[in-house]
Each structure stands twice: as C-alpha cells, then as structure tokens.
Design a protein around this motif. Structure first.
Motif, PDB file in Angstrom:
ATOM      1  N   ILE A  72      -3.636 -13.824   1.190  1.00 41.14           N
ATOM      2  CA  ILE A  72      -3.868 -13.966   1.983  1.00 41.14           C
ATOM      3  C   ILE A  72      -3.186 -13.637   3.139  1.00 41.14           C
ATOM      4  N   MET A  73      -2.618 -12.396   3.864  1.00 35.87           N
ATOM      5  CA  MET A  73      -2.166 -11.824   4.490  1.00 35.87           C
ATOM      6  C   MET A  73      -2.453 -11.624   5.872  1.00 35.87           C
ATOM      7  N   LYS A  94       3.746  -6.930  12.805  1.00 38.64           N
ATOM      8  CA  LYS A  94       3.219  -5.598  12.765  1.00 38.64           C
ATOM      9  C   LYS A  94       3.702  -4.855  12.936  1.00 38.64           C
ATOM     10  N   VAL A  95       3.042  -3.266  13.442  1.00 38.31           N
ATOM     11  CA  VAL A  95       4.217  -2.279  12.949  1.00 38.31           C
ATOM     12  C   VAL A  95       5.172  -2.102  13.727  1.00 38.31           C
ATOM     13  N   HIS A 102       6.879  -3.770   7.790  1.00 44.43           N
ATOM     14  CA  HIS A 102       5.310  -4.174   8.257  1.00 44.43           C
ATOM     15  C   HIS A 102       4.310  -4.065   7.977  1.00 44.43           C
ATOM     16  N   VAL A 103       3.219  -4.223   8.103  1.00 45.43           N
ATOM     17  CA  VAL A 103       1.608  -3.601   7.493  1.00 45.43           C
ATOM     18  C   VAL A 103       1.476  -2.203   7.036  1.00 45.43           C
ATOM     19  N   VAL A 104       1.633  -1.320   7.833  1.00 51.03           N
ATOM     20  CA  VAL A 104       1.901  -0.574   7.158  1.00 51.03           C
ATOM     21  C   VAL A 104       2.039  -0.305   6.291  1.00 51.03           C
ATOM     22  N   ASP A 105       3.825  -1.045   6.143  1.00 48.77           N
ATOM     23  CA  ASP A 105       4.400  -0.445   5.085  1.00 48.77           C
ATOM     24  C   ASP A 105       3.808  -1.351   3.793  1.00 48.77           C
ATOM     25  N   ARG A 106       3.261  -2.517   3.826  1.00 48.38           N
ATOM     26  CA  ARG A 106       2.502  -2.623   2.466  1.00 48.38           C
ATOM     27  C   ARG A 106       1.750  -1.946   2.518  1.00 48.38           C
ATOM     28  N   ILE A 107       0.972  -1.488   3.433  1.00 47.84           N
ATOM     29  CA  ILE A 107      -0.240  -0.473   3.096  1.00 47.84           C
ATOM     30  C   ILE A 107       0.344   0.390   1.631  1.00 47.84           C
ATOM     31  N   LYS A 108       1.669   0.661   2.192  1.00 49.87           N
ATOM     32  CA  LYS A 108       2.051   2.156   1.398  1.00 49.87           C
ATOM     33  C   LYS A 108       2.393   2.161   0.233  1.00 49.87           C
ATOM     34  N   ASP A 127      -1.289   0.183  16.777  1.00 46.81           N
ATOM     35  CA  ASP A 127      -1.187  -0.704  15.418  1.00 46.81           C
ATOM     36  C   ASP A 127      -2.724  -0.318  14.812  1.00 46.81           C
ATOM     37  N   ASP A 128      -3.082  -0.924  15.253  1.00 48.92           N
ATOM     38  CA  ASP A 128      -4.839  -0.699  14.786  1.00 48.92           C
ATOM     39  C   ASP A 128      -5.153   0.584  14.484  1.00 48.92           C
ATOM     40  N   ARG A 129      -5.358   1.707  14.656  1.00 51.02           N
ATOM     41  CA  ARG A 129      -4.999   3.190  14.186  1.00 51.02           C
ATOM     42  C   ARG A 129      -4.052   3.689  12.952  1.00 51.02           C
ATOM     43  N   SER A 130      -2.565   2.366  12.908  1.00 50.53           N
ATOM     44  CA  SER A 130      -1.647   3.207  11.893  1.00 50.53           C
ATOM     45  C   SER A 130      -2.588   2.348  10.955  1.00 50.53           C
ATOM     46  N   ILE A 131      -3.140   1.359  11.304  1.00 49.05           N
ATOM     47  CA  ILE A 131      -3.634   0.611  10.027  1.00 49.05           C
ATOM     48  C   ILE A 131      -4.383   0.873   9.221  1.00 49.05           C
TER      49      ILE A 131
END
Length: 193
Positions: A72-73, A94-95, A102-108, A127-131
């Motif tokens: 869990i993150m 968060k971004v 941050h979270v978007v980096d980790r998704i990428k 943040d929500d939109r970028s995620i």
C-alpha cells in the motif's frame, strides 16, 4: 483519448458501457473491467488517496488488498490513517508536495499497479487529474469511487479463487429459463423436447 481525464460525470455514473455476468459480484466486476481493455492486477502496489470522509471505507479496501499481498502506498493523510489502524502504508508525495519522486513519477516508473483516488475540491483537482491522466497513459487501472474500489478488491479476490469462464447470453438465459418443470427446445425450432 490521450490526455483525457477519466473522472466520471453524472451521466457516466448512471449509465454503464460494459457488463460482466458471473457467479459472484467480484467475478462479474473483474469480467466487466477486463472488457474495458484493462486487467485488475493480481498483486503489486496499490496507490490510495482519498478525502477525509472516505478514509473509513477506504480502510476496509486497503485491508482486503493488503491481505491479498498488495503493498500500500498513500498520500500523507491517508497513509497515517492506515498506519494508525495497523495497515502498513508507504507515504508518497503529491505532485506539488515535497521532493521527487511524487505519485505521477511513480506511475510513470511502473511502480504502481492499481490506483484508488476519490477526488474532491478545487485544491486537489490538479493532482487528481494528473494522476488519472498518467494512469491512462501507462495502462494502470484507476478507480475513482469507493464502491468501485470495493468491487475491484472483490474482483481480485474472486480471480485468485476461481477461473473466469465465458458463457454466452444464450447459455445464460437457457440455464435460467430451463429450470425445474421447463422443457428444453432441443430441436431449436420452438417446439418443446
């Protein structure tokens, strides 16, 4: 569409585009989700970020996913809430918060396999939109409601316990219509057998 936001508006919350039929609601959800072109992951890392009012319900989902072997993150407030309840949660930024990644980096980077994010308020919109946008770009399932998150967790559990089987509508309706006291149309011409 590239760059499109996947947040559900009122119309999409009340009408669906796919349907799954199975012996359990979890398997039905897994089948429906699969028909969207995504698969629910069997394991890996789930990122959870929810508004305060959703934390208690998200805790139930996090516990179920943790019991299924997911790491869990979560954002700071959500991670702390989970830790206080005895669920291991790694805090990620968060971004616009703190250092990278941050979270978007980790998704990428392919570090996140499932996202549960309930958006709320103007401050969280970027943040929500970028995620959600990055989740689409990387093919990561992104769930934006707690009911959907619970269904996804049940779907993952059901997939681990059983095999998805394909049943045609004709077979499904035939089984329902040919219950006790009903004859089967074996000739296929509308006459009972």
């Amino acid at each position: 569409f590239p760059g499109a936001d996947t947040i559900l508006g009122p119309e999409m919350r009340s009408t669906g585009e796919v349907m799954g039929s199975a012996s359990s609601p979890g398997l039905a959800f897994a089948k429906a989700y699969s028909s969207t072109g995504y698969e629910l992951p069997a394991g890996g890392t789930v990122f959870i970020s929810v508004v305060d009012r959703d934390k208690a319900h998200a805790l139930e989902v996090a516990k179920q996913l943790s019991d299924l072997g997911f790491e869990i993150m979560a954002t700071e407030g959500t991670a702390e809430y989970f830790r206080q309840a005895g669920i291991e949660a790694i805090h990620i930024f968060k971004v616009g918060e703190g250092p990278r990644p941050h979270v978007v980096d980790r998704i990428k980077n392919g570090e996140i396999d499932l996202i549960i994010n309930t958006p709320f308020g103007r401050g969280a919109r970027f943040d929500d939109r970028s995620i959600r946008t990055e989740a689409v770009a990387q093919g990561v399932p992104c769930i934006t409601t707690l009911k959907g998150a619970a269904a996804a967790a049940n779907g993952i559990l059901a997939r681990k316990e059983g095999v998805l089987q394909v049943t045609s509508l004709q077979e499904y309706h035939g089984a329902r219509n040919n219950g006790p006291g009903r004859d089967v149309d074996s000739a296929g011409d509308g006459t009972p057998a």
